[in-house]
Every structure is written in C-alpha cells, then in structure tokens.
Design a protein around this motif. Structure first.
Motif, short mmCIF file in Angstrom:
data_model
loop_
_atom_site.label_atom_id
_atom_site.label_comp_id
_atom_site.label_asym_id
_atom_site.label_seq_id
_atom_site.Cartn_x
_atom_site.Cartn_y
_atom_site.Cartn_z
N LEU B 85 0.84 -1.21 0.00
CA LEU B 85 0.00 0.00 0.00
C LEU B 85 0.87 1.25 0.00
CD1 LEU B 85 -2.76 -0.96 2.60
CD2 LEU B 85 -3.12 -0.53 0.16
N ALA B 86 1.89 1.24 0.86
CA ALA B 86 2.76 2.43 0.98
C ALA B 86 3.53 2.66 -0.32
CB ALA B 86 3.73 2.25 2.14
N ALA B 117 -6.82 -2.16 11.24
CA ALA B 117 -6.26 -2.07 9.89
C ALA B 117 -6.44 -0.68 9.28
CB ALA B 117 -6.91 -3.13 9.00
N THR B 118 -7.62 -0.09 9.43
CA THR B 118 -7.80 1.23 8.82
C THR B 118 -6.98 2.28 9.56
OG1 THR B 118 -9.85 1.43 10.09
CG2 THR B 118 -10.06 0.85 7.76
N GLY B 119 -6.75 2.04 10.85
CA GLY B 119 -5.87 2.94 11.59
C GLY B 119 -4.45 2.90 11.04
N ILE B 120 -4.02 1.72 10.65
CA ILE B 120 -2.66 1.57 10.10
C ILE B 120 -2.58 2.08 8.67
CG2 ILE B 120 -0.96 -0.16 9.35
CD1 ILE B 120 -1.79 -1.84 11.80
N CYS B 124 -1.09 5.64 4.60
CA CYS B 124 -0.44 5.16 3.37
C CYS B 124 -1.46 4.76 2.32
CB CYS B 124 0.54 4.04 3.67
SG CYS B 124 -0.18 2.63 4.50
N THR B 125 -2.65 5.34 2.40
CA THR B 125 -3.64 5.14 1.34
C THR B 125 -4.23 6.49 0.96
OG1 THR B 125 -5.32 4.77 3.05
CG2 THR B 125 -4.37 2.81 2.01
N LYS B 126 -4.82 6.54 -0.22
CA LYS B 126 -5.53 7.76 -0.61
C LYS B 126 -6.80 7.87 0.22
CE LYS B 126 -7.50 10.08 -4.61
NZ LYS B 126 -7.71 10.03 -6.06
N GLY B 154 -4.29 6.57 -6.52
CA GLY B 154 -3.68 6.07 -5.30
C GLY B 154 -4.39 4.82 -4.81
N PRO B 155 -3.82 4.18 -3.81
CA PRO B 155 -4.44 2.96 -3.29
C PRO B 155 -5.60 3.27 -2.35
CG PRO B 155 -2.40 3.41 -2.11
CD PRO B 155 -2.53 4.49 -3.16
#
Lengths: 157, 563
Positions: B85-86, B117-120, B124-126, B154-155
């Motif tokens: 993702l990053a 997961a969404t916190g992480i 590094c996602t759009k 972006g991802p």
C-alpha cells in the motif's frame, strides 16, 4: 521563517474516523494543533472542526491544501479576520471573594455558574487574546482548575 | 437483488471489469474466497506472501493504468500488505486492496488476528473504509474504484468484517459516483495556461521537467508533440522514464541524484522550468535553496498540494495534464520560435560532450551497465522492465533504452526492495504479449524469492536478471564514499545457489560470468518462456555515477570516484 497563528475551520462529512484522519494528518506531517473543537452542524450530516494552529506561510498553505485533499473534507475556511471566541471554565476555592470573582468574570462576558460548599465555578467566553488576560488576572484568586474550551470561529461576512 | 456481502464483493469485481485478483486467503476473508471459488469471471492468483500480492497488483496497474486488486485476510495478512500500500501511495498507483476483518461484534476486543487495519492504512492510502454493514458495501466498493483511479491516483483500502461478508442485503450497484466532498479539478485555468504559454515563448533557456504524472494521465503523446514543436530540451524523473523516446534529440536523460550531468546542469541554469507532473522529490532537487535558482517555474499537477509544497511556483496550474496540454499546445505553437533556443541547446550539448553518461567496460569482469545495455539491444521494445531497488535500479534507469510509457516499472518514492519480482509477475499477467524482465540485485531478490513458486505455478515467465555483486550495493557505495569504507552489514558473500534455488521451485537458473554466457542464458530463457533466475556475477566495486551527494547541489556532481 516567520511563524503565524491561524484559525482554520474545516467542514467535514460526519463519518467514521474522520477526526482521526484530520489529527492523523497533523501528526504525520508535523503540524501543530494549539486548540481543536468539534461539533456536528445542525440539520446536516456535516461536522465543523475549528483548529487553531501555528506555522510559516508555506506550512499554513500546505495544511489547508492537505486538509482539502482528504476525501471527507467538504470545505476549508481560513481567514486572517474571523470572529473568534473561546470559553473557559474556572474553579476557585470557596474562601476567595465571590464578589471580586464575579466582577472579574463579568468583564469577560461571563459569571458565576455554580457555588458549592467547597468551590466556586465560573465561566467566561471571549476572544483568545482576552482569554489569556483573564487567566492571568484570575491567578490572584488561586484557581484550582482551569478548563479551556478551544477556539470557535466564524467568518465576518 | 439480495445477496451476502461476500457475493457483493465478487459481483463488484465483475462490474468493475476486473480480470485478475492477487491475494492470499485466511480466516476473516473466507466467505469472500468461498464465493470466489464458485465463479469464473476473473482469475485469482495465489501469491505466497501478501506483500507480493499487492506488488503484483501494482505491477498490473502500472503496466496498464487500470486499477490493481488484491485480497488479504485480517491481522498479519493485512500488515504484510502494508508495504505494498505504501509503495503504491508514494508512486500514485491506483489499487483497491480488500482485507478481511474480525466480526464487528469482536472489533476492539483484541480478537485472534485482529488489528486496527484502517488505523494503520490511513497514512499510506488515498482513502480507506471500515465497512459497518452489507448495505453500505455496494456504494463503498464503487467509490473505492472511483477514488483509486480519479484525480491523483492512489491505493484505496476496504476493510470488511467477517459478519458483514455473511450479512444479506440488497445489492444495487451504483452506476455513477456522487461524493460531494471529492471533486478533483481536471480542467486547468485557461488564463494561467495562456500566461504559461507566453512565458515559454519568452524564455531563453527553458527546460521541460517531466514527471510521473505524464504516465498516470496517459499524456506522453501530447508531451512528445509539445517537445517536438518547441525544440526545448527535456529531463525525465525516474518515474517518467519512457515518456520520450530514448533517442529523442531533446532528451537530456534522467535528472537528480544519479541523473546525467547535462540534465542537472540544464535544471541549474534554466531561466524557465516547465514542470509537467513531477513532485520536486528531494532525490531530484538536491539542496532546495540552490535548486533552479535562476528559473521561473511553471508547475502543472492534478494535486494542488503538490504545487508550492517545496518550491515557490510562478505559474501554478491545477488540472489533468492531458486536458491542460490540449489547451496549452496550440497556444505555445502560436508564439514559439524553436530556433531561439539554439544557443541554449548548444550549451547543453557541450555539457554532454564534457561529461557524457558512460561507464568503462571491461574484458575481465562483467559490468552491470553492459548487461543492461545488452538487454536493451537484444530485447528493446519487446520487454517491459521492472526493477527492485538499489544500484541496479539506477543503472537500469540510466542505461536501458526506454521507448514508451509504462515500459519501466519501479518503486520510486518508497524505494521498496522486493518490489520487482512480484511486480514483474503482475506485468506479465497484464501484458502477456511482452517479455517481462526484472532487473534485481542479490539483496533485493531474496526479499520476495518465494514468488518463484507463484510464477511457475501460474506460468508467469518472469526473467529475473540478478546483477550480483555480493553486496548490498547502494549502501556499500555510500559506505565507500561517506563512511570511510566501514562496510557495516553490507557484504552479502554468503548466498544461496541461485541456479538450484530456481530449479527447486520449477524454474530455470543460469549462472553467468561472461558476455557470451549472458547472451546464451538470456536467449535460452526467452526461447523457453519459463520463469528464470539469471545470476550475473558483476564487478563488485562498480559505483553508480555521476552522483549528487544527499543534500548537495545539482550543479556540483560527483563525476568519478578515485580510491
């Protein structure tokens, strides 16, 4: 580079983790949050955040652009001239002068909210600069607790 | 129609025209895999690590411009995918990554394989979503694909709890997207474009600074037209390799830390910089206060936050490059006089004569640059070239004769070792008509070596060319230059037998020490159409030059290294 204080209002969609997106953005990019207030906008699915921040002109510009870039951001409002208010709650020991405290608070758009057997609780609401003065002036009554509410702001026009 | 959340995921893939999903199953995403099992509309490629699944999806996306898709499970499945993702985020690559999550009823309880997961992925996602109900799923999936591949791509990460994939709801897939808060500006301000065109015509020493945005916006043809019409010299960033033909007389080569001397001098001496879709990365600009000191800057970018982020811009234009160039080109053609820049072109030509991009070949030992040039001679436009990260990546960018956009697939922003092989698998899946080459190093290749199995199983004949110097070469180079040769943990002399390693997984391995052996190995691998590791033993001590030391100025390059 000259550091400026700026108040930015951000209107966002009221959805899961939107506050985390905004504070996460500030943390990740090393921007400052001096104060932050959040509440839903009545009759809408939007919320309004008011962020008081500091940074150079370039940093402030980046903050605004980066806030815009977040998908749930509806609008970013930033002006040098806004009507700004901040609320403060302050607790004093009961043995301080009730009348003097009352007079002080009234000078800052406030008053005494609650008196119990041990404490006096007051509230004021004023411009951020004057809030600073109030907090200084109130020291002589030995406050035991101060709760600042953070700045809220509205465009003049 | 009513269906489960898992069925909705599969239906959405169909409706989005997805033909390939890369992934790895696990507990929390089993409902989705159960539905995947029952369908024949798209192929699932089982990688042997979630990181590789995302890189393969990236390779697919980078080679086509379509959205790449990966499925992973919760917890470690997701965290393994984060590097992918990053990588995609830094290079603006459109991806949709779907992860399983523990059931909503268990979220927050530190359940088995639970992670926020969404916190992480937020950083590094759009954009990302935690789906709360199957009712939301059609809208979210539609938005995810739309957000991934509109504006600055972006991802997008969609985290779906297991009970949501089992929940039944109405599936009515939206035909279009309405996100009131997300409306990317694609049309450039016409007055600004006009002013920029005038600036181009009035400049004496203009330079095109071409960035990855040209690839994303599919506007290389327009850029070629603009360059040809103006006869203004151009430099390419790493992400823009292939925008201009390698033998385009206006191309000065790559710019930045390992750019050509003439490219970096052109940037330093220009009076007008026409930046088309780059982002002024530190590896390009060097010391900012000395960067393009004499130049006014035109910057066209679809992301307003890219403009003025690092460098003050005189002519900011927010918009899709394609749309902007369509307006700009006729305006420039009206006023431009290509002869006017002749003196400037002559100066740059002279710079190239003084310090051309070159290397010293040898009869005794293979030079990595020779290997890259040789592949260029033998395969040229037939190949799509992926790389890992390090010296081999820079040599590839410098010496491969790139000729078309999306021919060069590399992790630029994040610099992810282990990217190349899985990305090259994704490339092969997307472009079966092309030969998929991965230039890699003896460090990088081991970071996703398990994908040999995936590539062989799925008949994705990637040819990995290991430029093996038995070093973590780029770090070793910095240790040589800047750390008095204290080679801390960069000696990779202890290695697997790459030939037997390839064979153990069902591929073919070659060990090569001479030019003749290399030609034979490459020809054999191409003819056989198999997954290959070509272990090329190259000069151990070769350095990537020229070089702008980190934080140095572009016009002050290190041109050679003397021991």
């Amino acid at each position: 580079m000259k550091v400026e204080r700026r108040v930015i209002s951000v209107i966002v969609q009221n959805e899961h983790s939107v506050l985390a997106r905004i504070t996460g953005l500030f943390a990740a990019r090393g921007y400052n949050i001096e104060t932050l207030t959040v509440a839903p906008i009545p009759d809408s699915n939007l919320s309004r955040l008011t962020i008081e921040t500091k940074g150079s002109v370039r940093v402030i510009e980046q903050i605004i652009k980066q806030l815009h870039k977040l998908i749930p951001t509806f609008k970013v409002i930033e002006h040098e001239e806004m009507v700004e208010k901040e609320m403060v709650l302050m607790k004093f020991p009961i043995n301080e002068s009730l009348a003097n405290i009352q007079a002080l608070c009234e000078a800052y758009n406030g008053g005494i909210m609650n008196v119990s057997s041990h404490h006096i609780i007051t509230m004021i609401a004023d411009e951020p600069k004057r809030v600073k003065h109030f907090i200084e002036a109130a020291q002589k009554f030995h406050p035991v607790e101060i709760v600042r509410g953070g700045v809220v702001a509205m465009e003049r026009e | 129609m009513e269906m489960t959340g898992a069925q909705m995921v599969i239906e959405a893939m169909k409706l989005e025209g997805v033909d390939t999903v890369f992934g790895y199953p696990g507990g929390a995403i089993m409902n989705v895999y159960d539905e995947l099992y029952k369908q024949n509309d798209f192929k699932h490629i089982l990688t042997r690590h979630e990181q590789a699944a995302v890189h393969a999806a990236e390779g697919y996306a980078r080679a086509t411009g379509k959205v790449g898709v990966a499925f992973v499970t919760s917890g470690p499945g997701f965290t393994n995918a984060v590097t992918g993702l990053a990588t995609a985020y830094m290079d603006s690559i459109p991806l949709v990554v779907i992860s399983g999550q523990v059931p909503i009823t268990l979220i927050g309880t530190d359940a088995f394989q639970e992670i926020d997961a969404t916190g992480i992925s937020r950083g590094c996602t759009k954009h990302n979503y935690l789906v709360r109900s199957a009712k939301e799923l059609p809208r979210i999936l539609k938005e995810a694909f739309y957000i991934a591949n509109s504006g600055r791509p972006g991802p997008v990460h969609v985290d779906i709890p297991k009970d949501v994939t089992a929940e039944i709801a109405e599936f009515d897939y939206p035909t279009h997207v309405e996100i009131p808060t997300y409306k990317p500006t694609t049309k450039g301000n016409v007055r600004q474009i006009k002013k920029a065109a005038e600036a181009i015509c009035n400049a004496k020493r203009p330079i095109f600074y071409l960035g990855g945005g040209i690839i994303h916006s599919n506007s290389a043809d327009l850029v070629r037209e603009l360059v040809a019409a103006t006869q203004i010299p151009a430099v390419e960033t790493l992400m823009a390799r292939g925008v201009l033909e390698h033998d385009n007389p206006m191309l000065l080569g790559m710019v930045g830390m390992h750019g050509s001397y003439q490219a970096n001098m052109a940037m330093s001496e220009a009076d007008l910089m026409i930046a088309l879709g780059p982002r002024f990365d530190d590896r390009v600009t060097g010391k900012l206060s000395e960067f393009a000191k004499h130049a006014k800057i035109i910057h066209v970018d679809i992301d307003p936050s890219s403009i003025g982020k690092l460098v003050d811009v005189d002519y900011p234009i927010v918009g899709d490059l394609k749309e902007v160039l369509e307006v700009m080109i006729p305006k420039v053609k009206e006023c431009v006089d290509p002869d006017k820049y002749q003196a400037w072109r002559d100066i740059l030509k002279r710079y190239n004569e003084i310090h051309p991009l070159t290397y010293e070949d040898s009869d005794k030992v293979l030079k990595p640059q020779w290997v890259i040039e040789r592949v260029g001679e033998l395969l040229g436009d037939e190949a799509i070239i992926s790389t890992d990260v390090g010296q081999h990546q820079m040599w590839t960018a410098q010496f491969y004769p790139f000729n078309f956009p999306r021919q060069f697939i590399t992790s630029g922003g994040l610099g992810t070792m282990g990217f190349g092989f899985p990305a090259a698998m994704g490339v092969k899946r997307a472009r079966p008509d092309k030969i998929s080459i991965n230039f890699t190093g003896d460090g990088s290749i081991l970071m996703n070596i398990q994908e040999l199995v995936t590539a062989v199983e799925n008949r994705l004949p990637v040819i990995n060319i290991i430029l093996n110097n038995h070093y973590l070469g780029m770090v070793r180079q910095w240790q040589t230059f800047f750390y008095e040769k204290r080679y801390a943990e960069t000696d990779l002399s202890f290695q697997p037998d790459f030939v037997r390693l390839a064979e153990a997984c069902g591929g073919i391995g070659y060990r090569v020490e001479t030019k003749e052996e290399f030609d034979e190995a490459l020809k054999d691998a191409v003819d056989k159409g198999v997954v290959a590791l070509i272990d090329v033993i190259v000069d151990r001590d070769e350095n990537v030059l020229p070089m702008v030391p980190s934080g140095g100025t572009l016009y002050n390059m290190m041109l050679e290294y003397k021991d």
